[in-house]
Design an enzyme around this catalytic site. Sequence first.
Site, PDB file in Angstrom:
ATOM      1  N   ASP A   1       4.406  21.637 -36.801  1.00 34.04           N
ATOM      2  CA  ASP A   1       4.788  23.053 -36.785  1.00 34.04           C
ATOM      3  C   ASP A   1       3.645  23.932 -37.298  1.00 34.04           C
ATOM      4  OD1 ASP A   1       6.485  25.222 -36.499  1.00 34.04           O
ATOM      5  OD2 ASP A   1       8.106  24.371 -37.696  1.00 34.04           O
TER       6      ASP A   1
ATOM      7  N   ASP B   1      12.382  29.060 -30.649  1.00 38.57           N
ATOM      8  CA  ASP B   1      13.507  28.842 -31.565  1.00 38.57           C
ATOM      9  C   ASP B   1      14.800  29.395 -30.976  1.00 38.57           C
ATOM     10  OD1 ASP B   1      12.341  27.415 -33.544  1.00 38.57           O
ATOM     11  OD2 ASP B   1      11.948  29.109 -34.874  1.00 38.57           O
TER      12      ASP B   1
HETATM   13  C1  DGJ Z   1      10.213  26.576 -36.942  1.00 38.67           C
HETATM   14  C2  DGJ Z   1      10.527  25.642 -35.810  1.00 38.67           C
HETATM   15  O1  DGJ Z   1      10.415  26.307 -34.602  1.00 38.67           O
HETATM   16  C3  DGJ Z   1      11.925  25.073 -36.026  1.00 38.67           C
HETATM   17  O2  DGJ Z   1      12.264  24.255 -34.935  1.00 38.67           O
HETATM   18  C4  DGJ Z   1      11.958  24.322 -37.301  1.00 38.67           C
HETATM   19  O3  DGJ Z   1      11.139  23.186 -37.233  1.00 38.67           O
HETATM   20  C5  DGJ Z   1      11.529  25.222 -38.455  1.00 38.67           C
HETATM   21  N1  DGJ Z   1      10.272  25.858 -38.176  1.00 38.67           N
HETATM   22  C6  DGJ Z   1      11.426  24.437 -39.725  1.00 38.67           C
HETATM   23  O4  DGJ Z   1      10.901  25.170 -40.742  1.00 38.67           O
END
Ligand code: DGJ
Length: 726
Positions: A476, A546
Amino acid sequence: MAICFDKETKTFYLEGKSTTYAFFINNFGYAEHLYYGSKIHRDYLLFTRSGSTQTFQATLPGLDRQPGFNTYNAMSPEITFFGTGDYREATVHPKFETGDRLTQLHYHSHEILDEKPRISCMPSLDGGKTLVLHLYDEVKSFGADLYYTVYDDCDVIARRIVYINNSDSEIAIERAYSFAFALPTADYDMISLFGGWACERQLERTPLHHGVSSVDSKRGSSSASLNPFVAIVGKDTNETSGNAYGFNLIYSSSYVLKAERAVGGEVIVSGGINDFDFEWKLGAGETFETPEAVIAYSADGIGGMSRELHDAYRNHLINKKYAHAPRPILINNWEATYFKFTTEKLSAIADAVEGTGIDTLVLDDGWFGKREDDSSGLGDWVVNEQKLVGGLDAVINHVHSKGMKFGLWFEPEMISEDSDIFRAHPEYAIGVPDRKRCYSRHQFVMDLTNPEVRDYVVNSVNAIVRNHEIDYVKWDFNRNITEFFSLGLDAEYQSEFSHRYALGLYDICERIVNGNPDVFFEGCSGGGARFDPAILYYFPQIWASDDSDAEERTRIQYGTSLAYPLSAMSCHVSAVPNHQVNRITSFETRGNIAHLGATGYELDTTVFTDNDRAAVKAQIENYKKMERLVLDGDLYRLENPFESDYFAFAIVSKDKSQAHLTCYRSLGHCNPHAHRVVMQGLDKNKEYYIPELKIIVHGSTLMNVGLTVNFPKGDFQTKVYHFEEK
Ligand code: DGJ
């Protein structure tokens, strides 16, 4: 595929799968563009030059009263440079020891290579025949090597430039773009992909006005704001017909792409590393490599252009071990638990999907350091055994005992203020002395320009990956850079920061991603905020957004597909009401939209009923039937959700023996009219069996008459069809 140089006319013909790219060396030694488009004979193309007379234009340096083509400003360039009568966007802007910024890059020599040389320290396409054009400024001993690569299985041309300082003194490069590309006079539109968190890669099409139109990032990341992609298309070009040129940078830091339309209507596209806040000190005898740009062409409209890029990335960019391989079908615990999980809960999530076909459990954020929420712990890549009783291995062993694989989340580039590593090494975080840092999601960015920081990141992440049986990593990157400064760089090198960050990122990717070749790595960036070809080089799939709401996903996935193949997009079925938009869509709809990519699940499976489990199992069985199409098929975008209530994607196998069609309608209507969807990409002479309709129909019929899609009643409905050659 061939690259040929006609000595008599000094014309280069670069022939790809079905395209020709041609330019020649003119009387003044300048590389002048002639053509890029559908394949043509190797004719003498100089009659196509538009040219200009001398009237009110600067002459070529030192050449007064020359008839004919006599000003740089009117020639179609392969590279442009400032201070010699060319007022268009310069490709390169060197500042020499004397303070002057003039350069004239003339043909010196060329090489035609069967083996494409790799860029050192940066991702690029592999394979392909390559022309290296050596241009040189004798006065300043400054050179530019222009690289062109063509392929026999996709209509893209890869371009980049290496700048060379052969002088005895340092040159400050204030701009070092990767390419300049000329398009003939016509009315064009520009298509770009803008966005933000949870609304990445939204499509925008605007007429290309006179002057400079650009997309860029100044964030140290390719960013969700504007993807490093533009298409320049004819005014009448649509999904299926007309000229379409796509431009994509294999680069993950601050970039720029520009299209400049001159008074006569001709257009020059250029770009590369963003020259805002950039200067590179090129020492005597040094070279500077620019990131690679990918230029795709199709006469079959925007859809054709996308298919060329998809093939280029699947065949020449994405890790060969995974590019065409079935992807893990995972259950991710993020939306199920966020930070609140235990060993028992994770085991129960895995238990609940036994027998469904889900084959991987991914443990997301919160397993390390002190991390009860997003305000602490980043950088402390040590298992939090208070939270995970029995340690990571207790979860891993449980998951493996179920025959499933185990995946783990990291955010290697980040550091929390409230972390042991920050307390010990505050200098590891990017920051400027005497100034407070900007927070974003309560965190700072590791200074990857510093080799010591990179070693720390690589060693701490690799220690976890190598000391536990980890099959999958989700990487991430949840914030952008703000301070653009490194304590490790002397003052005069600080403007190299953004590019050095990219090089630092690629270095740690080499050592973590490529250093663990049996681990599958997925890219992520606070959703899909760093979805670019360089990330795709290391990470065969990237979390697209997301926002997992099926309705919103139709637009995100449509926009993303302009440049990137379906298999590159991670798409999950999540719970309803949806956590981002609170919308309720059916399980079927969520599945059908999430199946148009590398699919997975992200919801609390411990509340599943037997019926839910059976529904997941059936969904995955259906996905398996279309999986090869997602991995290798040709995408046809039949309906555009940015323009109507409808969305439709068809995926067709390369041999046209199989196809899959997903249709979606956003809002339901009382007494709806029949909705016809016309197929594309089939073989007109083949007969196809459609099991959903129990009919056999010719491709010609499906591609002209189409299908009448009877959506179920209600909002956010889908229908899928399969096509099997009889
Ligand atoms: C942002 C990501 O897009 C999510 O899927 C998740 O992993 C969160 N970060 C976790 O902090």
